[in-house]
Design an enzyme around this catalytic site. Sequence first.
Site, PDB file in Angstrom:
ATOM      1  N   TYR A  57       0.838  -1.200   0.000  1.00  0.00           N
ATOM      2  CA  TYR A  57       0.000   0.000   0.000  1.00  0.00           C
ATOM      3  C   TYR A  57       0.882   1.263   0.000  1.00  0.00           C
ATOM      4  O   TYR A  57       0.734   2.131  -0.873  1.00  0.00           O
ATOM      5  CB  TYR A  57      -0.925  -0.006   1.223  1.00  0.00           C
ATOM      6  CG  TYR A  57      -1.633   1.295   1.427  1.00  0.00           C
ATOM      7  CD1 TYR A  57      -2.506   1.785   0.463  1.00  0.00           C
ATOM      8  CD2 TYR A  57      -1.420   2.063   2.572  1.00  0.00           C
ATOM      9  CE1 TYR A  57      -3.143   3.000   0.637  1.00  0.00           C
ATOM     10  CE2 TYR A  57      -2.064   3.272   2.758  1.00  0.00           C
ATOM     11  CZ  TYR A  57      -2.916   3.744   1.785  1.00  0.00           C
ATOM     12  OH  TYR A  57      -3.528   4.958   1.942  1.00  0.00           O
ATOM     13  N   ARG A 109      -0.507   6.842  17.508  1.00  0.00           N
ATOM     14  CA  ARG A 109      -0.876   7.422  16.210  1.00  0.00           C
ATOM     15  C   ARG A 109      -1.261   8.887  16.377  1.00  0.00           C
ATOM     16  O   ARG A 109      -1.653   9.326  17.454  1.00  0.00           O
ATOM     17  CB  ARG A 109      -2.066   6.662  15.602  1.00  0.00           C
ATOM     18  CG  ARG A 109      -1.756   5.222  15.203  1.00  0.00           C
ATOM     19  CD  ARG A 109      -0.827   5.159  14.005  1.00  0.00           C
ATOM     20  NE  ARG A 109      -0.560   3.810  13.567  1.00  0.00           N
ATOM     21  CZ  ARG A 109       0.440   3.044  14.036  1.00  0.00           C
ATOM     22  NH1 ARG A 109       1.245   3.494  14.973  1.00  0.00           N
ATOM     23  NH2 ARG A 109       0.634   1.834  13.551  1.00  0.00           N
TER      24      ARG A 109
END
Length: 323
Positions: A139, A219
Amino acid sequence: MHILVCGGAGYVGSHVAYVLAERGHEVTVLDNLSTGHRQAVRWGRLIEADLLKPETLEAGFDRPVDAVMHFCARSLVGESVGQPYDYYDNNVVGSLNLLRAMHRHGVERLVFSSTAAVFGQPISGRIRENHPKSPINPYGASKLMVERVLADAARAYALRSVSLRYFNAAGAAAQAGIGESHFPETHLIPNVLRSALGIGAPLKVFGDDYPTPDGTCIRDYVHVLDLADAHALALDFMDCNVGAHRFNLGNGDGFSVLQTIQTARDITGLRIPFAFAPRRDGDPAELVAASDKARSGLQWSPRFDRLDQIIASAWDWHRAAAY
Ligand code: UFG
């Protein structure tokens, strides 16, 4: 301006279409509806077309297009590891087909949806644009290839482009009837909120032995409407800047999976049961953006810069999810 939003039925694309329309632009959405939602196309006509069937793209250029925004992609890290041909086909070949169609029709401006996955395992804290690019999954590699093509297209064809590398897109525009809805859902915040609502599979926390303070991954969550603003600002930026440009988009604050669950508990007032599970393939321990370049270059200024605001807006959507 008339903007062709490719992938405008998807999560980020639909929010961009909304913000563009709010700013007075005319929007045409082009989407194959493989993962997007017809109900999310509310700010312009929908043309059903597929980047892997180049002849279907012509309908998107039936009236003059001032700029293209490109969100069509397969985007699941884990899935990309098992299906690399599909990922390179969709994300690289599909992008080339779109770029060729733009070239044929004389469209010289593109905003490209890129990702933090181009960096791979970070070697430093907050990630700047010039951090080494070593994607660890197909990806990220497919998105980096397109960024490279855009640099070559700037030289060869004078294509102006802005690649926006999102960190963790989250939140929703529930007031506009759009939000995050994937099937299957793999992203943390939707899964946490579904767990609060008692929907779907029990929540798993992937990994408790990362080198972070609580052992879970960190994150940088950024609101999808702030991402959408950056796309609109990129149009202005391309008025005065030739070439291919890249910007990292995040708030610059990292939150662990456990901190995220705790924040969701505070917002919802509900229990959020979860169980620890083994690490997920391809997950870096920590991904946090340095977005100074976007702040100064695009004049980007996130409106939702606190995790609780982001989760609250996602919660508004999930409680009333329309699709
Ligand atoms: N996680 C869980 N349980 C879940 C879902 C996620 O513990 O049910 C964890 C993940 O392991 C990860 C964190 O929560 O540590 C965030 O996971 P997401 O799936 O929400 O997002 P990712 O960080 O995997 O994905 C984001 C972007 C991708 C980009 C990737 C780069 O969505 O486009 O970062 O690593 F490619």
